[in-house]
Design a protein around this motif. Sequence first.
Motif, PDB file in Angstrom:
ATOM      1  N   ALA A 138       4.659  14.734 -28.639  1.00  0.00           N
ATOM      2  CA  ALA A 138       4.053  15.381 -29.759  1.00  0.00           C
ATOM      3  C   ALA A 138       3.825  14.335 -30.688  1.00  0.00           C
ATOM      4  O   ALA A 138       2.613  14.376 -31.503  1.00  0.00           O
ATOM      5  CB  ALA A 138       5.049  16.321 -30.256  1.00  0.00           C
ATOM      6  N   ALA A 139       4.633  13.248 -31.083  1.00  0.00           N
ATOM      7  CA  ALA A 139       4.584  12.327 -32.053  1.00  0.00           C
ATOM      8  C   ALA A 139       3.572  11.397 -31.626  1.00  0.00           C
ATOM      9  O   ALA A 139       2.468  11.201 -32.514  1.00  0.00           O
ATOM     10  CB  ALA A 139       5.588  11.382 -32.298  1.00  0.00           C
ATOM     11  N   ARG A 197       3.121   6.110 -33.081  1.00  0.00           N
ATOM     12  CA  ARG A 197       3.942   7.354 -32.703  1.00  0.00           C
ATOM     13  C   ARG A 197       5.392   7.200 -33.474  1.00  0.00           C
ATOM     14  O   ARG A 197       5.634   8.107 -33.926  1.00  0.00           O
ATOM     15  CB  ARG A 197       4.227   7.291 -31.178  1.00  0.00           C
ATOM     16  N   ASN A 198       5.797   5.710 -33.663  1.00  0.00           N
ATOM     17  CA  ASN A 198       7.142   5.682 -34.328  1.00  0.00           C
ATOM     18  C   ASN A 198       6.930   5.972 -35.903  1.00  0.00           C
ATOM     19  O   ASN A 198       7.989   6.248 -36.479  1.00  0.00           O
ATOM     20  CB  ASN A 198       7.551   4.387 -34.098  1.00  0.00           C
ATOM     21  N   THR A 199       5.753   5.748 -36.426  1.00  0.00           N
ATOM     22  CA  THR A 199       5.610   6.095 -37.825  1.00  0.00           C
ATOM     23  C   THR A 199       5.770   7.555 -37.726  1.00  0.00           C
ATOM     24  O   THR A 199       6.316   8.135 -38.955  1.00  0.00           O
ATOM     25  CB  THR A 199       4.217   5.532 -38.104  1.00  0.00           C
ATOM     26  N   VAL A 200       5.088   8.426 -36.958  1.00  0.00           N
ATOM     27  CA  VAL A 200       5.451   9.832 -36.982  1.00  0.00           C
ATOM     28  C   VAL A 200       6.639  10.566 -36.654  1.00  0.00           C
ATOM     29  O   VAL A 200       6.892  11.103 -37.689  1.00  0.00           O
ATOM     30  CB  VAL A 200       4.468  10.505 -36.052  1.00  0.00           C
ATOM     31  N   LEU A 201       7.308   9.805 -36.045  1.00  0.00           N
ATOM     32  CA  LEU A 201       8.958   9.887 -36.008  1.00  0.00           C
ATOM     33  C   LEU A 201       9.689   9.877 -37.230  1.00  0.00           C
ATOM     34  O   LEU A 201      10.579  10.696 -37.492  1.00  0.00           O
ATOM     35  CB  LEU A 201       9.473   9.267 -34.722  1.00  0.00           C
ATOM     36  N   SER A 202       9.191   8.746 -37.769  1.00  0.00           N
ATOM     37  CA  SER A 202       9.867   8.203 -39.111  1.00  0.00           C
ATOM     38  C   SER A 202       9.652   9.375 -39.906  1.00  0.00           C
ATOM     39  O   SER A 202      10.518   9.820 -41.202  1.00  0.00           O
ATOM     40  CB  SER A 202       9.393   6.826 -39.809  1.00  0.00           C
ATOM     41  N   ILE A 216       4.137  21.049 -34.082  1.00  0.00           N
ATOM     42  CA  ILE A 216       4.205  21.690 -35.300  1.00  0.00           C
ATOM     43  C   ILE A 216       4.897  20.869 -36.478  1.00  0.00           C
ATOM     44  O   ILE A 216       4.287  20.599 -37.471  1.00  0.00           O
ATOM     45  CB  ILE A 216       4.494  23.145 -35.301  1.00  0.00           C
ATOM     46  N   ASN A 217       5.979  20.553 -36.013  1.00  0.00           N
ATOM     47  CA  ASN A 217       6.694  19.336 -36.995  1.00  0.00           C
ATOM     48  C   ASN A 217       6.148  18.396 -37.272  1.00  0.00           C
ATOM     49  O   ASN A 217       6.319  17.715 -38.311  1.00  0.00           O
ATOM     50  CB  ASN A 217       8.316  19.386 -36.654  1.00  0.00           C
ATOM     51  N   ALA A 218       5.674  17.758 -36.136  1.00  0.00           N
ATOM     52  CA  ALA A 218       5.185  16.263 -36.389  1.00  0.00           C
ATOM     53  C   ALA A 218       3.971  16.435 -37.035  1.00  0.00           C
ATOM     54  O   ALA A 218       3.645  15.536 -38.076  1.00  0.00           O
ATOM     55  CB  ALA A 218       4.847  15.540 -34.930  1.00  0.00           C
TER      56      ALA A 218
END
Length: 815
Positions: A210-211, A236-241, A84-86
């Motif tokens: 999730a990311a 994925r790392n863009t989503v984490l950012s 949900i957060n991602a």
Amino acid sequence: MFKEIKNKYLRYSSIFVFFVIIFFSALQLNFLWLFGYSPSYHDIKIPTLRVGSELYTADGKLIGRYFKENRTPVNFNEISPSVINALVATEDVRFYKHWGIDAQAVGRAVVGFGKEGGASTITQQLAKNLYRTRYNKSQGILNKIPLVRTLIFKLKEWMTAVKLESNYSKQDIITMYLNTVSFGNNAYGIKTASRIYFDKETKELSTTDAAMLVGMLKGTTYYNPIKNPARALERRNTVLSQMNKYKFLSRDSLTQLSKEPIKLKEGKMEDGSDGDSYLRAAVAKNLEKWCKDNGYDLYEDGLKIYTTIDSKLQKYAEEAVQDQMKTLQRRFYSVWGNEDPWYDSEKNKVDYPDRAMKNLPIYSLLQKKFPNNPDSVTAYFNKKKKMQIFTYKGDRDTLFSTLDSIRYYGKILNTGMMTMEPSTGKIKVWVGGIDHKFFKYDHVNQAKRQAGSTFKPFAYLTALEQGMSPCDKFTDKPVKIAFQDKGETKYWEPKNADYSVSYQEMSLRWAMARSVNTITAQVTEKVGWDNVVKWAHECGIDSHLESVPSVALGSNDVTVYEMVKAYATFMNNGVKTDPILVEKITDQDDNLIDEFKPKTKRVLTEEIAWLMTYMFRGGMEEPRGTSQALWDWPDLFRKNNQIGGKTGTSSDYVDAWYMGLTKDLVTGVWVGCDERTAHFKNGEQGEGSRTALPIFAKFMEKVYLDPKSGYTYGPFPKATVEITRTYNCPSPRIVRDTSSNDSVLVDSTDVAEPATTETAPTPVPTETEVKKEDKKPEPVQNQPAVVVPLTKKEERELKRKQRQEEREKRKNGDN
């Protein structure tokens, strides 16, 4: 002046609002078909997720699914908070603040001409996914105008998004969204994606998992972790950012998680959720009319379909088929060696590969392409290419030409098996073949083959219907039957399987038990072959039957399904019961939609039905009955258990059958090659008692030895009505000569107290359906033969000796 300006603006504003209302009303109503479909209030209230249907056994085991989009819905509380957060951080950070349309994002997109990113909210994306507002069927006449088309699409999505927001909570909307989106690799919805990519439940997904999944939403192919792992990692790392930017993730966590590699683990939704099967295809065919009549889509409406199949029995049947067919295939290869098994009924070799090649659609196309160059056509079919083939040791990769493949599969034996409860009509077992991946043709209800001697009971049934009894006698002798064919008189001279006759008088029960062709032909002539056809149809045979003198010897093609249905009529007190494969259908919430009951019709009296059951028992109880190979499985005969049945073998040992009957179940088994000119060389290898019967025996042995199967040992039911026909008729018995301890056949009239057929006599095994009859033995001087029961050990030894003698006779050419 100021007042005039004010009135002017008010008037223009009113006109503008009026036209906006008119426009949106026209848009919603698809005025003059200009705008195309827009979701109605009913559509909003009952959204369609296009969920596949699930297929279950009667005992609740999932065995298959039907879907266009591989999707299984999930509830909000089953979704990991990281997902949900991602999603919110990446796709719609103001999701919890707007009412379906993010005015700030729209303004930003307009001012920046789209350079600052899109303005689509999660709710708008849900509207697009859920109602397919951009599909052709949703478009109207104005869709021909490019800019207008885009504007209409957007306005529809806005309208639908507002409707969704007014009817559902934010949790509902985000859950529906995650259940509708595609994650590539035929994975629709977060639950399916979680299982396919990580082999996890949705609530078990980590932050990096999730990311990665949320990151794929921007481009399921471009950011696919299987095909493009580097791009998937970067995304994925863009989503984490983004999660860090909007306070869903700390800086330390971002640093740590960004260093982790993508850890994929391929999984499957559930047992039976992938691939195809004979049963899955049969149910789909079975429900075609029901779906059409009731307005359901099997592949999109999320039905739960409960079959009548018993998961334990299905497993035991598949194991029995696998075990026996593997053995038969080895035997088939051993019999033929390097020879081809393709011969016609006159024993002439057939060029099956050439015929099969010419029947392929590509053959005629190649002929047109190379009309004057047949070598090019031949070269195409002889060109080697990589392919995967079926073997009993597992799928094997090889280099085969098309002709190689035709030759290979032309020698593969296949089978069809079905088991049914006569009293309920429920199909408990459905085995359509040896491997659905390679052999799509279902040998239960699609393949029609000659029934051989399994069709003989319909002649004996007709005899009973015309007033005969199981004790009426006919003589095994040469037969010549005249019949009319297109105005011309022709003659048919049936032969027994061993081409000999015994000139022995036999009761109908004994003749059917021994499967004597000459007597069956005489019975058919006496009762009329038209009447045999009539009673076969009455009992449940649906296929067209040619009314010919040989009809009772199984010259017509029928399915395993039909034969089981017809035999079940005998076991159900004469009531024909149409088999059912589906018991009930529910929705996703287990609310009952429909349930199914079999159609029934009384076609035989209870007396006739019981007498036929008694006749079938003869296969085990009468001397040299063709079912007596079942004694090789002693576990079948505990606790006074009774089994009836009928073997069948068509001409040249092409088709082999066994129809097995117990007090609870009727089972039909067919064995043969899909290519009809392929066959065993001789009866010892290819008859029904050696090929199909063992499948039934191995199956029933597993069923009986499982105390939880629900099916128990026991005799056939006693008659519930008065039996007015004579049935305790004398038959030859196996007796032991007390002077030599040898067991011989004598007529019951040679002994003082003949045993009745109510007590099962000691079995004499048989290798073919009709064997050469031994001459009646002379009694030993001063030592009269007496009836003495044999022990089980003596029975097995007798059977072993007889088989050994028969093998030696065949070896020496004494047939």
